[in-house]
Scaffold this active site. Structure first.
Site, short mmCIF file in Angstrom:
data_model
loop_
_atom_site.label_atom_id
_atom_site.label_comp_id
_atom_site.label_asym_id
_atom_site.label_seq_id
_atom_site.Cartn_x
_atom_site.Cartn_y
_atom_site.Cartn_z
N GLY A 86 54.28 -91.38 59.27
CA GLY A 86 53.81 -92.33 58.25
C GLY A 86 52.73 -91.81 57.33
N GLY A 138 52.26 -84.18 53.32
CA GLY A 138 52.25 -85.24 52.31
C GLY A 138 50.84 -85.74 52.02
N ASN A 194 57.36 -86.91 46.90
CA ASN A 194 58.05 -87.51 48.05
C ASN A 194 58.41 -88.96 47.75
OD1 ASN A 194 58.90 -88.46 50.50
ND2 ASN A 194 57.03 -87.96 51.62
N GLY A 209 67.33 -79.46 55.94
CA GLY A 209 67.92 -80.39 56.90
C GLY A 209 68.56 -79.62 58.03
N CYS A 269 60.05 -90.89 51.94
CA CYS A 269 59.52 -91.03 53.30
C CYS A 269 60.00 -92.35 53.89
CB CYS A 269 57.99 -91.01 53.31
SG CYS A 269 57.33 -91.32 54.97
N GLY A 278 66.17 -82.01 62.40
CA GLY A 278 66.63 -81.02 63.37
C GLY A 278 68.11 -80.71 63.17
N ASN A 318 52.92 -81.66 48.66
CA ASN A 318 53.84 -82.80 48.70
C ASN A 318 53.03 -84.05 48.38
OD1 ASN A 318 55.03 -85.15 50.44
ND2 ASN A 318 56.73 -83.73 50.21
N ILE A 352 67.62 -82.58 52.24
CA ILE A 352 67.36 -84.01 52.38
C ILE A 352 66.06 -84.27 53.13
CG2 ILE A 352 69.79 -84.67 52.36
CD1 ILE A 352 69.70 -84.82 55.46
N ASN A 353 65.43 -85.40 52.85
CA ASN A 353 64.38 -85.90 53.74
C ASN A 353 65.09 -86.39 55.00
OD1 ASN A 353 61.98 -87.04 54.84
ND2 ASN A 353 61.21 -87.42 52.77
#
Lengths: 302, 259
Positions: free
Chosen positions: A72, A46, A127, A243, A130, A217, A99, A191-192
């Site tokens: 972050g 990112g 993004n 995902g 986040c 995971g 990203n 998905i994030n």
């Protein structure tokens, strides 16, 4: 050998396997383990307009079949990326995708405009999901209005393939997907991470520095698969599924659910060579079942 | 240094004391890759539902003649317990080598002091052996709570001079490593330390007080081990940097520790 080539909103991938942002560095970190040219696309860490230090340590907690992180968006900013990192990755023979994140529609758009100027970056992934930053990030991705606002601003500033990464931390992800499609997104990725938390019982304190983090995971795979299935039926633009994918079978489930391509994230930490194994596995599956191309299986499970 | 993913085979796995494993691995498919002292490896843990990520373990010793990699493992959770109970003949998938290690002192005036505590003694053996190979005699200062907590002393004695402290005085001088008389009896040109953070901070203070360069080896929680995930960061003079890639060994001047 089946045709593994897929097309994502004008972007041609030699196979449907990509790497998820934040899990594969800039690709170079994995060059000792995989032939990067055998990956369909690499989505780099990112990137924001200004440099960010990210959250304090500790940023990671292992959980059953998964992990939480609250990194972050630590990065050195888009100028540093363009000047120092881009020259080292531009000749990697795959789609190098940046990203892009921000704290306001304007900062997203400005960051995207910087990346638009780079010849060898054919796409960005926006993004808006986040979960680990206070301003921006997921704040835009949890309402249709906020998501639309960011995509609208970026679409004006960015001319190449625009992928928007969606948050699962919403009531109706289809609504968000439709909103970004309406503003000109070429593709959505989902998905994030799922917002989660971990507590250290022995020390009676939060495990992560900011308390919460994003879960990724294999633990999140069924949730991700369900959302990909729903979104693929809610929008016309191609969906990129991710995902918890850890092997070719997982990847195939996402393709069958309606994803046109997939990303592998956390599993890169467990097996740095997993991406090429998944691409090979998809090919073997297509041959074994007599399918001529990846497109032949996208979304065929009703 | 090129990194490899190898299926290493367990030669032996002993428990030098309760809760610690001395795992000796060999590469059945070729020579052991080049490894620098202070670097670490990432071991995959199989058959453990709660352990998805690899476990980073520092390199205790490398014997290229016998194609062996030695790891000293503190068995504290399910993952390290699984590793500590591997049996000869088992295979363990290993990423090797990772990170940046200790600075190798050289020249006839070099007199490095290698300070370790607990399982933190692990990387010092290989570091000492490498120093000796270069003609520099290492001095080890190892600390523990009690005599029975010390491990691998015979191996350290083969490599260099060994001084000990124990908190109960059961062997060596009584007290902490920072209180040992060797600090005042001899002059060292560099200090290299691995152990619990409070110990490393204390050692760094002593070294700084004497104006001697000091390196410490950190063990922040890691995921990828490759500098990709940015989970294991340490706040340094350059901002947050990955311990797995820019470390685990740092000069104390790079860190923001209060020393």
């Amino acid at each position: 050998m089946a045709d593994l080539n897929v097309n994502i909103g004008g972007l041609s991938l030699k196979n449907p396997v990509m790497t998820a942002s934040g899990t594969f560095g800039y690709g170079l970190e994995y060059a000792d383990f995989v032939d990067l040219s055998q990956i369909g696309g690499i989505i780099v860490k990112g990137t924001t307009l200004e440099p960010r230090q990210g959250n304090p340590y500790p940023r990671m907690a292992e959980t059953p079949h998964g992990m939480l992180n609250c990194v972050g968006l630590q990065n050195k900013g888009v100028d540093y990326f363009c000047e120092h990192i881009y020259p080292t990755i531009k000749d990697i023979d795959t789609n190098m995708i940046v990203n892009v994140s921000g704290s306001s529609p304007e900062s997203y758009a400005e960051c995207a405009a910087h990346v638009d100027a780079l010849d060898k970056i054919p796409a960005i992934e926006l993004n808006i999901s986040c979960p680990n930053v206070k301003q921006g990030g997921m704040a835009f991705g949890v309402t249709a209005q906020g998501a639309a606002q960011v995509v609208k601003a970026v679409r004006k500033a960015y001319n190449k393939t625009l992928i928007v990464k969606l948050s699962p931390n919403v009531t109706d992800i289809c609504e968000i997907a439709r909103a970004v499609e309406a503003e000109g997104a070429d593709s959505v990725s989902l998905i994030n991470t799922l917002m989660g938390m971990s507590i250290d019982a022995e020390r009676r304190r939060r495990t992560l520095s900011i308390g919460t983090g994003g879960l990724s995971g294999p633990a999140v795979k069924p949730v991700a698969l369900r959302m990909v299935y729903q979104v693929a039926r809610a929008v016309k633009i191609p969906v990129i599924g991710l995902g918890g994918i850890s092997n070719a079978t997982d990847a195939l489930e996402f393709l069958l659910a309606g994803a046109s391509a997939i990303q592998i994230g956390t599993m890169n930490f467990v097996d740095p060579a997993v991406t090429v194994k998944v691409a090979q596995g998809i090919n073997e599956y297509l041959d074994r079942h007599g399918f001529k191309s990846v497109d032949d299986i996208v979304g065929i499970v009703d | 240094m090129k990194k490899y993913i190898l299926d290493l085979r367990v030669v032996s796995n002993e428990h030098p004391r309760a809760g610690y494993a001395l795992l000796k691995l060999t590469n059945p498919d070729g020579p052991m890759p080049e490894i620098a002292p202070g670097q670490f490896v990432q071991l995959a843990v199989s058959d453990s539902p709660s352990t998805m990520l690899r476990r980073p373990i520092s390199v205790h010793h490398v014997d290229y003649d016998s194609n062996q990699l030695w790891l000293l493992i503190h068995m504290i959770g399910e993952g390290t317990n699984k590793l500590g109970n591997l049996r000869p003949g088992d295979t363990v998938n290993t990423i090797v080598p990772l990170g940046k290690g200790f600075s190798l002192a050289s020249g006839s005036v070099a007199k490095p002091l290698l300070v370790g505590g607990g399982v933190g003694i692990a990387p010092l053996l290989y570091f000492g052996a490498k120093l000796k190979e270069q003609g520099v005699e290492p001095t080890f200062l190892l600390g523990a709570r009690s005599k029975d907590d010390l491990m691998q002393l015979d191996e350290f004695e083969k490599v260099g001079r060994v001084f000990l402290t124990t908190e109960d005085g059961s062997v060596g001088e009584k007290g902490f490593v920072t209180q040992h008389s060797i600090w005042n009896q001899e002059t060292f040109t560099s200090v290299h330390c691995c152990g619990p953070k409070p110990m490393m901070v204390a050692v760094a203070k002593v070294a700084k007080g004497k104006g001697v360069e000091c390196e410490v080896s950190l063990e922040n929680m890691m995921a990828c081990g490759l500098g990709a995930c940015l989970c294991c960061v340490e706040d340094t003079q350059q901002g947050n940097v990955c311990v797995c890639k820019e470390g685990p060994v740092f000069n104390i001047n790079e860190l923001k520790w209060l020393i």
